[in-house]
Design an enzyme around this catalytic site. Structure first.
Site, mmCIF file in Angstrom:
data_model
loop_
_atom_site.group_PDB
_atom_site.id
_atom_site.type_symbol
_atom_site.label_atom_id
_atom_site.label_comp_id
_atom_site.label_asym_id
_atom_site.label_seq_id
_atom_site.Cartn_x
_atom_site.Cartn_y
_atom_site.Cartn_z
ATOM 1 N N VAL A 254 22.337 -18.562 -9.511
ATOM 2 C CA VAL A 254 23.193 -17.457 -9.077
ATOM 3 C C VAL A 254 22.380 -16.173 -9.245
ATOM 4 O O VAL A 254 21.848 -15.899 -10.321
ATOM 5 C CB VAL A 254 24.503 -17.354 -9.880
ATOM 6 C CG1 VAL A 254 25.310 -16.134 -9.426
ATOM 7 C CG2 VAL A 254 25.347 -18.615 -9.709
ATOM 8 N N GLU A 255 22.289 -15.403 -8.168
ATOM 9 C CA GLU A 255 21.576 -14.129 -8.187
ATOM 10 C C GLU A 255 22.595 -13.035 -8.520
ATOM 11 O O GLU A 255 23.545 -12.812 -7.769
ATOM 12 C CB GLU A 255 20.957 -13.908 -6.803
ATOM 13 C CG GLU A 255 20.056 -12.717 -6.685
ATOM 14 C CD GLU A 255 19.415 -12.638 -5.299
ATOM 15 O OE1 GLU A 255 18.258 -12.222 -5.214
ATOM 16 O OE2 GLU A 255 20.074 -12.990 -4.301
ATOM 17 N N ILE A 256 22.410 -12.379 -9.651
ATOM 18 C CA ILE A 256 23.314 -11.304 -10.074
ATOM 19 C C ILE A 256 22.708 -9.981 -9.616
ATOM 20 O O ILE A 256 21.588 -9.646 -9.992
ATOM 21 C CB ILE A 256 23.501 -11.303 -11.602
ATOM 22 C CG1 ILE A 256 24.047 -12.655 -12.076
ATOM 23 C CG2 ILE A 256 24.413 -10.164 -12.032
ATOM 24 C CD1 ILE A 256 24.182 -12.770 -13.590
#
Length: 378
Positions: A125-127
């Site tokens: 997951v890219e925050i």
């Protein structure tokens, strides 16, 4: 976690919940779960259409179409029932978070949580941190990603962020090769030889040509509003011709660069008529180099610009996000392995032959001149 799933109709909301049921049914069939556990988990999902159901939620993740107006409407409607200290996240893959947060009444609580498809299989997951995202909101987003068993990387706001921006260079390079008269089979073989999990044309079918065209259109509008032109790419005309003119929008429609028939697929025979292969074909090594160098160079630019915050995040994100040749250890590690000096030399050769997109990133040129490599200083 108790979850509310909202869509525009009850039928679509139920379809969303049914996707989870399908995953759980497979787990039961394979002996990894039981009917009781499956039913208990499904009971935690409430599917509906009313935004009032979001009252009491700690976090809302918006995952609607890549359109600013639609996303802004969902943001306003969700925030109307959310507590003042709750977090609103967008699952956008390309639209800058700072711009999307303008629709929010509390931009400090607004963040990007970019999941990868298929979500049940992809670990990353890219925050994305917007200009006003608070440290507390970032911490909450990070905790949530860990809670659901995913691997987080944190990136700063930018068009396409890190993963979508670099991933796009891979598929677009393959599409550009087609326009040049490289045989489509050679392009696909080169992708696999480079160590990528899927070849570029097949991968573009998976993510859909229509989505790529829509994102390009939205990007063009945004850049025009900022007084900037859309950067030209030789692959864009091919996307428009195949996806727009011929209406072959990808796997979901059964037609793209490939003809899809269930799990079977074959390259569309008309490709070689529309883009006749040249009599003399480039070597496979030339094609492999183009596919790897264009990605690694863009990853270096992202690091140079501060989009990605660490070498480790750049490498982890490249492998877990879009599958950059895992045996290379990551996009920046690939540059380390080749050696910055040799990378710069080869990138300049490719730039001379194929265009300025291959011009080596300034940070790599500096490394080549002064010695050094990509590494995090602890």
């Amino acid at each position: 976690i108790d979850v509310v799933l909202i869509d525009t109709t009850q039928e679509l909301a139920d379809k969303g919940k049914a996707y989870s049921q399908g995953i759980l049914d497979k787990a039961v069939k394979k002996g990894r779960s039981t009917p009781e556990k499956r039913d208990a988990l499904l009971a935690k999902i409430t599917a509906g259409t009313d935004f009032a159901l979001l009252e009491g939620c700690d976090l809302v993740i918006e995952a609607v179409f890549e359109d600013r107006a639609i996303k802004a409407d969902v943001t306003r409607r969700a925030e109307a029932v959310l507590g003042a200290d709750k977090v609103f996240a967008s699952n956008t893959s390309t639209l800058p978070i700072t711009g999307l947060a303008k629709a929010s009444v509390r931009p400090k609580n607004f963040i990007g949580l970019h999941f990868f498809s298929p979500v049940d299989k992809m670990p990353l997951v890219e925050i994305i941190v917007g200009a006003e995202t608070s440290d507390e909101t970032l911490a909450r987003g990070f905790d949530y990603v860990l809670q659901i068993g995913k691997t987080p990387i944190v990136v700063n706001d930018s068009r396409g962020f890190y993963t979508s921006r670099v991933f796009g260079t891979y598929v677009m390079e393959g599409i550009a090769m087609l326009k040049e008269g490289v045989h489509p089979r050679s392009i696909e073989v080169a992708g696999l030889q480079a160590g990528m999990p899927m070849p570029p044309l097949a991968l573009q079918d998976e993510v859909s040509l229509s989505l790529a065209l829509h994102i390009a259109e939205q990007t063009k509008k945004d850049l025009l509003a900022e007084g900037k032109p859309l950067p030209a790419h030789p692959g864009q005309a091919v996307l428009q011709h195949i996806g727009g003119t011929h209406g072959r929008i990808g796997k979901k429609a059964g037609q793209g660069f490939y003809d899809h028939n269930g799990k079977e697929k074959s390259l569309w025979p008309e490709l070689t008529r529309l883009y006749p292969p040249k009599a003399v074909q480039p070597s496979q090594q030339e094609l492999v180099d183009r596919l790897l160098y264009v990605q690694a160079n863009e990853a270096a630019r992202c690091y140079e610009e501060g989009v990605v915050r660490s070498v480790a995040d750049a490498n982890i994100g490249s492998i877990f996000g879009w599958g950059f040749a895992p045996h290379q250890g990551g996009a920046l590690q690939f540059i380390n392995a080749v050696g910055p000096q040799r990378f710069v030399e080869r990138a300049r050769e490719l730039a001379q032959a194929h265009g300025p997109r291959f011009e080596p990133a300034a940070i790599v040129v500096k490394m080549a001149q002064e010695g050094g490599r990509f590494e995090d200083v602890v």
